[in-house]
Design an enzyme around this catalytic site. Structure first.
Site, short mmCIF file in Angstrom:
data_model
loop_
_atom_site.label_atom_id
_atom_site.label_comp_id
_atom_site.label_asym_id
_atom_site.label_seq_id
_atom_site.Cartn_x
_atom_site.Cartn_y
_atom_site.Cartn_z
N CYS A 87 0.80 -1.22 0.00
CA CYS A 87 0.00 0.00 0.00
C CYS A 87 0.84 1.27 0.00
O CYS A 87 0.30 2.37 -0.13
CB CYS A 87 -0.93 0.00 1.21
SG CYS A 87 -1.44 -1.65 1.70
N CYS A 210 -13.04 -0.13 8.14
CA CYS A 210 -12.13 -0.62 7.11
C CYS A 210 -12.24 0.18 5.82
O CYS A 210 -13.34 0.49 5.37
CB CYS A 210 -12.45 -2.07 6.77
SG CYS A 210 -12.52 -3.14 8.20
N SER A 211 -11.09 0.46 5.20
CA SER A 211 -11.13 1.13 3.90
C SER A 211 -11.61 0.13 2.85
O SER A 211 -11.48 -1.07 3.04
CB SER A 211 -9.75 1.69 3.55
OG SER A 211 -8.78 0.67 3.56
N ILE A 213 -12.43 -1.57 -1.20
CA ILE A 213 -11.73 -2.01 -2.41
C ILE A 213 -12.05 -0.96 -3.46
O ILE A 213 -13.21 -0.60 -3.65
CB ILE A 213 -12.28 -3.38 -2.88
CG1 ILE A 213 -12.15 -4.42 -1.76
CG2 ILE A 213 -11.61 -3.83 -4.15
CD1 ILE A 213 -10.76 -4.90 -1.50
N LYS A 332 -10.40 5.71 3.98
CA LYS A 332 -11.73 5.21 4.34
C LYS A 332 -12.82 5.74 3.44
O LYS A 332 -13.60 4.98 2.89
CB LYS A 332 -12.03 5.57 5.80
CG LYS A 332 -13.45 5.23 6.24
CD LYS A 332 -13.66 3.74 6.23
CE LYS A 332 -15.13 3.36 6.37
NZ LYS A 332 -15.88 3.53 5.12
N HIS A 336 -9.35 3.45 -1.53
CA HIS A 336 -7.96 3.02 -1.44
C HIS A 336 -7.57 2.11 -2.61
O HIS A 336 -7.49 0.88 -2.44
CB HIS A 336 -7.75 2.31 -0.10
CG HIS A 336 -6.33 1.86 0.14
ND1 HIS A 336 -5.23 2.57 -0.28
CD2 HIS A 336 -5.86 0.75 0.77
CE1 HIS A 336 -4.13 1.92 0.09
NE2 HIS A 336 -4.47 0.82 0.72
#
Lengths: 387, 350, 132
Positions: A87, A210-211, A213, A332, A336
């Site tokens: 990342c 959670c960020s 997809i 978020k 991402h």
């Protein structure tokens, strides 16, 4: 070593882009950046592209060459390099481009990042992302990326006074900011209740911790500062570039709740820029999960360990606060696309420093920072930019 | 003198009650419980199988006595639910206990008596001097077809016996077998569940072979039921072993310590071996044990066993691993849906 | 599709917790390392088999897993610290409510995953509450 400036930026909208391929996204971002910089393709000396996993997501390697080709520059035979650090691929891409210009070897360099994640099913993308961690000793036994950060959260909440609501507030804040960012994946504001009633992914982290997809691409153009005004009235200077590594597996870290690579890169960046945390007007940190933002604020030195929850609750890191964190909406809410995030962070800071951030503008912003993490903290890239 | 050097047992913690299975199929739980003498059976965890059970049983055995695993020259695992049709469970066990690479190994299948066949093989290898120690394991995650009578008793568990001649805790004075080609219960290659001949599994199957092997052994040893402290028979349910014990002249008291089926169910290759282990858990030096296993297909292996002083010596530490009673205590009960998930009975998208 | 050789190579680690130790500085490694991070080339690395008893350092309950582990959720994942010092990641065999920081654990042999219905089964070590 000479000074380097960002003279152009470009970022595609982030989200599930069914109609856009990997190549489409890159070309879109690259074109925007070149137009913003007023740079012609022939002037580009080199390209760097951050991309974590085209091999798993679209079964494509050799991304550097692919990018040069579709940018129309393969016949000009420019050097084009893919950079990978999970990342943190985007942050490293920016750093490599910075080094190329700062060293004097190159003049005009493009630093880009791109990830196309939605062409495969969730099971495959979860497994691909697990490659950012230790495949042999974390992935093999069933660790997932959210699971690893959840273990950080369990450890952190056992030792420091962070409440579940304070943690949720990180996501609430970032959605508020994302709602004011035209390119963000999510434009809806949320409440703490939204976070706390969403389903558990890996205890204690829930879906809204959670960020997502995301598909997306971003690109920036770098030039020597001494030549920046040939292209733009609003050059943004790169005051510092720093990078650090740490053990790949979470279980090998010195302290599970501290990303030592963030601490090291942060210190190096402040040293290089001859600045301290109180000089920073805004910072884009790597909030792949809400707990990651909490740790980042502390590990970069903005407050002591254990205090970031309270700071978030008190609004210090909100858009109107003393230290706005993730005005872009962060990972978020903005989304991402793994390889693109590090470059998007630079785009956000540049927009803010130019006064072009619209409804999410931080008044009088002059110095901004970006913080990009690979895996659970095995690679960190920190940059400081200023006008 | 060839005999048992050490032993170990593993039983998964989950159980399902007979009335829960009966509830799903609309059967009468009281009738079934009464008819079988079984009220619950063991269920493997999602990540347990014949190999993991065999390894845990073997490791328990080795925790009870200081044996250099490099001295184990043979490993045989008997089961009707080996995880691979081709690739022996015995190799995985050998690796997990540190016996590899200097050893021989193979997997056995003989319905519920594959484990005792392994004991016999190890006895021969030890007695001939070919190996110092041989490890014989009976382990199963038995499958019963949904709603079939066998579903009420097909259970999971295993026992490992280390055979040798250096100071055994129990000497196996003699063994003999009674084997014929009898199709009482079978499973064709590729089929998920076994089939059986209903009442044919009784007289022509279980009783003929156990009585045959038992009488053969008594002829050969000159001993009768009164010469034994305990007796252990294969236990597909509680009724069959009780009936055959009575027919042969053994008393209910003799078979009581080894009768584990009421709460455990039928662990197939583990059945008589876990019964033997439960008996050894109680046994004192000088006690004698008569054992007859049964495997459909069909055959019975009978054993004349005598417990030695070594079982009470400092060499052997029973407390170093859980007894059968300890493994049967404190179960976790599951409902039929959980049971079906654990047993892989729900057809998943491949 | 996972690699047969990659799994096989680590069987001593997965089944029997075989790690390494730096004889020069005394540090233990599990998973094993060929190079001591403190001594690097000056370190003499020897094999060490761990007893397996340890303590839970941190944990989580995985409810959304990758394809290979989808059928096992929810399961407990933890960082376990072996008594000799090294920390590593493993699944716990316990109900989610039973997991806690500081829980004493012992190794158990379980099926970790399999390469589909026809591929190799990956056995390994998980950890259950209690002492052996």
């Amino acid at each position: 070593m000479r000074d380097v400036a960002v003279i152009g930026i470009g970022c595609t909208p982030f989200g599930e882009k069914w109609g856009s391929s990997f190549r489409d996204l890159f070309v879109q971002a690259g074109t925007m950046a070149l137009e913003d910089a007023g740079v012609a393709g022939e002037e580009i000396g080199a390209m760097y592209v951050g991309n974590m996993s085209a091999g798993r997501f679209i079964e494509q390697e050799h991304v550097g060459a692919l990018i040069a080709d579709y940018a129309g520059l393969a016949t000009a035979h420019i050097p084009s390099t893919r950079v990978e650090a999970a990342c943190a691929s985007g942050g490293l891409s920016f750093r490599q481009a910075f080094i190329a210009v700062a060293s004097g070897l190159e003049e005009i360099v493009v630093a880009a990042g791109v990830e196309k994640m939605t062409d495969v099913g969730t099971g495959v993308s979860v497994d691909a992302l697990a490659g950012a961690a230790d495949r042999e000793w974390e992935g093999f036994v069933g660790a997932t990326f959210p699971g690893l950060y959840a273990m950080i959260a369990t450890d952190y909440m056992n030792r420091y006074p962070l409440t579940r609501e304070q943690l949720a507030q990180v996501a609430v804040k970032n959605h508020y900011n994302g709602a004011r960012n035209p390119i963000a994946q999510f434009s809806q504001e949320i409440t703490i209740e939204t976070v706390l009633s969403s389903s558990l992914v890996a205890d204690p982290l829930r879906l809204f911790d959670c960020s997502p997809i995301t598909d997306g691409a971003a690109a920036v153009v770098l030039a020597p500062l001494e030549r920046a005004r040939e292209y733009t009235d609003t050059p943004v200077r790169v005051l510092a570039s720093a990078q650090a590594s740490d053990t790949i597996a979470l279980h090998d870290r010195r302290d599970i709740s501290t990303l030592d690579a963030t601490v090291a890169a942060g210190k190096r960046a402040f040293e290089m820029a001859q600045l301290s945390p109180r000089d920073i007007d805004l910072v884009e940190v790597h909030d792949c999960f809400t707990i990651a933002e909490i740790c980042a604020i502390e590990d970069l030195g903005f407050c002591r360990k254990g205090e970031a929850g309270r700071l978030t609750e008190e609004g210090v890191t909100a858009l109107g606060g003393d230290l706005p964190v993730n005005t872009s909406g962060g990972l978020k809410a903005c989304g991402h696309p793994v390889g693109a995030t590090g470059i998007k962070q630079v785009c956000e800071v540049v927009q803010q420093l130019r006064g072009e951030a619209g409804r999410r503008q931080v008044d009088g912003a002059r110095i901004g920072m970006t913080h990009n993490v690979g895996g659970t903290g095995a690679t960190v890239a920190v940059h400081i930019l200023g006008v | 003198m060839v005999g048992i050097i050490t032993y170990g047992v593993y039983i998964p913690r989950f159980r399902i009650r007979v009335e829960e299975i009966a509830r799903v199929w609309g059967a009468n739980a009281d009738d079934i419980r009464g008819g079988l003498g079984v009220h619950s059976k063991s269920v493997p965890d999602l990540d347990e199988d014949t190999a993991t059970i065999a390894v845990e049983a073997a490791r328990s055995a080795l925790r009870r006595r200081a044996i250099d695993p490099a001295g184990i020259g043979a490993v045989y695992v008997g089961s009707e639910s080996h995880p691979y049709a081709v690739k022996p469970t015995a190799c995985t066990v050998g690796e997990a206990i540190g016996a590899t690479p200097v050893m021989t190994a193979a997997d056995y299948e003989f319905a519920c008596k594959a484990g005792t066949a392994a004991i016999q093989t190890c006895m021969g290898l030890v007695a001939s001097g070919m190996v110092t120690y041989g490890l014989a394991i009976g382990s199963d995650v038995a499958q019963g077809a949904p709603s079939d009578a066998l579903e009420y008793t097909a259970a999971a568990g295993g026992a490992a016996f280390l055979i040798g001649d250096r100071d055994p805790i129990a000497v196996i004075h003699r063994t003999c077998s009674f084997t014929t080609d009898t199709p009482d219960f079978w499973r064709r290659e590729g089929q998920d569940y076994p089939r059986h001949g209903g009442r044919f599994t009784g007289e022509p199957g279980y009783f003929r072979h156990i009585e045959g092997a038992s009488r053969l052994l008594m002829e050969q040893t000159g001993k009768g039921p009164k010469d034994y402290t305990y007796a252990v028979f294969h236990q597909p349910n509680a009724k069959f072993p009780q009936r055959v014990a009575k027919t042969l002249g053994f008393s209910p008291d003799q078979i009581r310590p080894g009768l584990v089926v009421p709460s455990l169910g039928n662990t197939y290759s583990g059945s008589s071996m876990i019964g033997l282990a439960a008996t050894l858990d109680h046994a004192k030096p000088g006690d004698t044990i008569f054992m007859a296993s049964f495997g459909s297909g069909a055959g019975s292996d009978a054993f004349d066993i005598e417990v030695t002083d070594a079982i009470a010596s400092g060499e052997f530490c029973r407390e170093a691993a859980p007894s059968v009673a300890a493994l049967l205590a404190d179960p976790i009960y599951v409902d039929y849906a959980q049971y079906a998930r654990h047993k892989g009975k729900i057809v998943m998208q491949k | 599709m996972s690699s047969v050789a990659r799994f096989w190579r680590k069987i001593p680690q997965r089944y029997n917790l075989v790690g390494t130790r730096c004889a020069t500085c005394g540090r233990y490694f599990f998973p094993p390392r060929n190079l001591c991070p403190d001594c690097r080339r000056a370190g003499k690395i020897v094999e060490h088999r761990f007893a397996g008893t340890g303590t839970v350092v941190t944990y989580t309950v995985i409810r959304t897993a990758s394809e290979q582990f989808e059928q096992m959720t929810p399961y407990v994942l933890a960082v376990v610290q072996l008594d000799e010092g090294p920390r590593f990641t493993a699944q716990l065999v316990c109900r989610p409510e039973e997991a806690r920081i500081g829980l004493r654990v012992r190794p158990v042999f379980r099926r970790i995953s399999a390469d589909g219905e026809s591929g190799v089964i990956h056995y390994g070590t998980k950890f259950a509450p209690g002492t052996p």
